[in-house]
Scaffold this motif. Structure first.
Motif, short mmCIF file in Angstrom:
data_model
loop_
_atom_site.label_atom_id
_atom_site.label_comp_id
_atom_site.label_asym_id
_atom_site.label_seq_id
_atom_site.Cartn_x
_atom_site.Cartn_y
_atom_site.Cartn_z
N MET A 149 17.89 -11.90 17.69
CA MET A 149 18.52 -11.60 16.41
C MET A 149 17.79 -12.31 15.26
O MET A 149 17.68 -11.78 14.15
CB MET A 149 19.99 -12.02 16.43
CG MET A 149 20.84 -11.28 17.46
SD MET A 149 20.69 -9.48 17.39
CE MET A 149 21.51 -9.14 15.84
N ARG A 150 17.23 -13.49 15.56
CA ARG A 150 16.46 -14.20 14.51
C ARG A 150 15.13 -13.51 14.27
O ARG A 150 14.67 -13.40 13.13
CB ARG A 150 16.24 -15.66 14.93
CG ARG A 150 17.50 -16.50 14.93
CD ARG A 150 17.19 -17.99 14.89
NE ARG A 150 16.46 -18.45 16.05
CZ ARG A 150 17.01 -18.95 17.15
NH1 ARG A 150 18.33 -19.04 17.23
NH2 ARG A 150 16.28 -19.36 18.15
N VAL A 151 14.50 -13.03 15.35
CA VAL A 151 13.24 -12.29 15.19
C VAL A 151 13.49 -11.04 14.35
O VAL A 151 12.69 -10.67 13.49
CB VAL A 151 12.64 -11.91 16.56
CG1 VAL A 151 11.44 -11.00 16.39
CG2 VAL A 151 12.24 -13.17 17.32
N LYS A 152 14.61 -10.38 14.60
CA LYS A 152 14.96 -9.16 13.86
C LYS A 152 15.13 -9.46 12.37
O LYS A 152 14.73 -8.65 11.51
CB LYS A 152 16.25 -8.57 14.43
CG LYS A 152 16.67 -7.26 13.79
CD LYS A 152 17.91 -6.69 14.48
CE LYS A 152 18.30 -5.35 13.87
NZ LYS A 152 19.49 -4.77 14.54
N SER B 290 9.06 -5.62 20.10
CA SER B 290 7.76 -5.75 20.76
C SER B 290 7.22 -7.16 20.56
O SER B 290 6.64 -7.75 21.48
CB SER B 290 6.79 -4.72 20.19
OG SER B 290 5.54 -4.80 20.83
N LYS B 291 7.42 -7.71 19.37
CA LYS B 291 6.97 -9.08 19.09
C LYS B 291 7.70 -10.07 19.99
O LYS B 291 7.10 -10.99 20.54
CB LYS B 291 7.23 -9.41 17.62
CG LYS B 291 6.82 -10.81 17.21
CD LYS B 291 7.12 -11.06 15.73
CE LYS B 291 6.76 -12.50 15.33
NZ LYS B 291 7.07 -12.75 13.90
N HIS C 147 13.48 3.42 21.71
CA HIS C 147 12.27 3.31 20.90
C HIS C 147 12.09 1.86 20.48
O HIS C 147 12.89 1.34 19.69
CB HIS C 147 12.37 4.21 19.67
CG HIS C 147 11.09 4.26 18.89
ND1 HIS C 147 11.06 4.29 17.52
CD2 HIS C 147 9.80 4.26 19.29
CE1 HIS C 147 9.80 4.31 17.10
NE2 HIS C 147 9.03 4.30 18.18
N MET C 148 11.09 1.21 21.02
CA MET C 148 10.93 -0.22 20.79
C MET C 148 10.53 -0.52 19.35
O MET C 148 9.44 -0.16 18.92
CB MET C 148 9.88 -0.80 21.75
CG MET C 148 9.70 -2.30 21.61
SD MET C 148 8.48 -2.98 22.77
CE MET C 148 9.36 -2.83 24.31
N PRO C 149 11.41 -1.19 18.60
CA PRO C 149 11.06 -1.58 17.23
C PRO C 149 9.95 -2.64 17.25
O PRO C 149 9.73 -3.31 18.26
CB PRO C 149 12.36 -2.16 16.67
CG PRO C 149 13.44 -1.79 17.64
CD PRO C 149 12.76 -1.63 18.97
#
Length: 591
Positions: free
Chosen positions: A464-467, A399-400, A393-395
């Motif tokens: 990991m930074r985007v997250k 997706s960003k 399931h794409m968080p």
């Protein structure tokens, strides 16, 4: 011709696959109600025939054999001996299947295969191949081989040995299969749709009773006539409403059977094992469903996309056949379009990574909805009760990331399976550091993947930074820090190889590349075991030994802020292994 249509609404992924299959069988004629697909009695007149025709055209054995033989003949132009051997082996393999059902044709085919073993030239082999294809591509043989192939690989694993999937049907003709599907799947659905329409339009109770009397042999209607025999029309409607359970998949239809293993093996449960699903202690129908729903579920092999996928690593690696489906939103049209894109990419040999990027590009105009609900599902079943089901399931943050130009760098990675597993970990919300470790290990063994190792490190750090929601300024800062550490590894590599003018030029007399490999393995093991002390100790000793200053960035492995241990270690090892890598302008990698 009836105008009555049953609206089909579902959020279940496997039922959605069936609906997509229905759309593929009726690309232009499928009724749509409130944006959802529907099914009519008239469609059932051609559904079984379209079902088999679709499978034959998709998995045609004659076409596959012809293509394979042409590829082998092309190979023979370069390697005649091995190609001829493979042609004979493949033909003999097909002979075994043909001999079982067509002994007369098998005798003729055996003669052709015997002379195939000792051709005098490639031109003579082409003549033999033409004779072979003339026999195996005959309609009778092709139908038999294709239908058995499709059943064993694409249908039986999902439904067991129900209906025409029984082993005894392997010897049956195409027409026999068609008639059995009509009997077991089409006619029950026809009766239930017709009855649902009658229940809505009946002017008197006698119409309903006459219909049930006429079709009293249908097990789904068992007991209904007896229960309403003395009732008036209004009481009849009330009885159906109060005493029958609705279908678990189609609310507008009453249940006439139970969702069991033969309905959909990966998720079905036998009645004796369905205790936790009993509704109101109803042991007869713990998971009630209709014949129409069963028919839709039987279209799963047409709606899903099939491909081979490697699982495991090293000696535990194996190849399995998976079925995949994408759910883009609650709108059927969106789901259908996404799965068409997914199937086209996969059928053209695209990887899972290619498919993810392709689906996202295809729905770019619906980006906000995609960020909320994009779901990838992969299922493997071996036809027994063993099922492997993976949900991705794409968080929103993933997706960003995938929608940005930064992710294009992933396309320079040559290790397809590691790249795909990297993507799967991201979609699952996991830290893909294990995939990064494996890629770095491959880079140590094979110089081809050394640039890819740095890309893997950089992209893991980016995701990991985007997250975490890191701002743009910090993002750019850490990108530069990773590159500084990478260049530190290159500097150490050059010193160890004796490429710089220092006093330690002749210290290392052993093979430098082997020594660097050993060091890289030692550092990687420290990373994998989460041992920053051992990692730093090795780094300090190496730098002191060759007279290089140690970057202060290495101290970040002991801090909670800044770059994480895995990123620092991965970037340094990538530099230690390869020549200086200058990142191309964003987007250029994909060209």
């Amino acid at each position: 011709m009836s105008g009555y249509a049953v609206e089909l609404i579902s959020e279940e992924w496997f039922f959605n696959a069936g609906l997509i299959g229905l759309k593929r069988l009726y690309p232009d004629e499928l009724p749509i109600i409130n944006g959802n697909p529907a099914i009519t009695v008239d469609m059932l007149d051609t559904l079984a025939e379209r079902y088999f025709h679709y499978l034959f055209s998709t998995y045609n054995i004659a076409e596959r054999d012809a293509k394979r033989m042409q590829n082998l003949l092309s190979w023979a132009e370069k390697n005649e001996r091995d190609a001829f051997k493979e042609i004979s082996r493949f033909a003999a393999e097909q002979l075994k299947k043909i001999d079982k059902y067509f002994p007369t044709q098998a005798v003729e085919l055996k003669r052709v295969i015997d002379v195939m073993k000792k051709p005098e030239s490639i031109e003579q082999m082409k003549v033999y191949v033409d004779k072979y294809l003339k026999i195996v591509t005959s309609e009778e043989i092709n139908q038999k081989l294709t239908i058995n192939y499709v059943k064993s690989l694409y249908i039986s694993p999902f439904y067991g040995q129900t209906s025409f999937l029984q082993k005894t049907f392997s010897a049956m003709t195409y027409d026999t299969h068609l008639k059995r599907m009509i009997k077991d799947f089409i006619e029950p659905a026809r009766l239930e749709i017709t009855f649902a329409e009658l229940l809505q339009s009946a002017k008197s109770e006698e119409e309903i009773k006459d219909f049930l009397e006429k079709h009293k042999d249908y097990s789904g209607f068992k007991g209904w006539l007896k229960a309403i025999k003395k009732m008036k029309l209004s009481d009849t409607h009330q009885w159906f409403h109060e005493n029958l359970l609705p279908c678990s998949f189609i609310d507008s239809l009453y249940a006439t059977m139970n969702f069991e293993e033969m309905m959909f093996l990966p998720l079905g449960i036998s009645r004796t094992n369905a205790t936790n699903f009993f509704y109101d202690f109803n042991k007869i129908n713990p998971i009630p469903m209709s014949a129409v729903a069963r028919l839709i579920l039987f279209l799963f092999p047409i709606g899903a996309t099939f491909y081979n996928r490697q699982v495991g690593h090293g000696t535990a690696k194996e190849t399995r056949r998976y079925a995949g489906i994408v759910l883009n939103s609650t709108r059927f049209a969106d789901n259908y379009d996404a799965n068409e894109t997914y199937r086209n990419i996969r059928n053209e040999g695209g990887s899972f990574t290619d498919a993810v990027f392709g689906v996202l590009a295809d729905v770019k105009q619906k980006a906000e909805r995609s960020q909320r609900s994009l779901l990838f599902i992969e299922v493997h079943t071996d036809g027994s009760k063993k099922t492997v089901l993976d949900y991705y399931h794409m968080p929103a943050y993933a997706s960003k990331y995938f929608s940005s130009n930064q992710s294009n760098a992933l396309r320079v990675l040559f290790l397809k399976e590691e790249k795909d597993q990297f993507i799967r970990s991201i979609l699952n919300g996991r830290d893909p550091k294990q995939e990064m470790f494996r890629y770095v290990r491959e880079a140590i063994k094979n110089a081809t993947h050394r640039t890819g190792a740095l890309v893997m490190v950089q992209q893991r750090a980016k995701i990991m930074r985007v997250k975490k929601g890191v701002n743009e300024e910090m993002d750019e800062k850490q990108d530069k820090q990773i590159y500084v550490i990478y260049k530190q590894g290159i500097a150490l590599q050059k010193r160890l190889e004796g490429k710089t003018n220092t006093e330690t030029h002749d210290v290392y007399r052993a093979d430098a590349s082997k020594k660097i490999q050993g060091i890289a393995y030692r550092l990687l093991n420290s990373l994998k075991t989460g041992n920053p002390d051992s990692f730093l100790d090795t780094i300090m000793r190496l730098h002191v030994g060759v007279g290089l200053p140690v970057s202060s960035l290495f101290l970040d492995v002991l801090k909670k802020g800044g770059l994480d241990f895995e990123t620092i270690g991965g970037a340094f090892i990538a530099g230690l292994l390869g020549e200086e890598y200058k990142e191309k302008p964003i987007g250029e990698e994909a060209k």
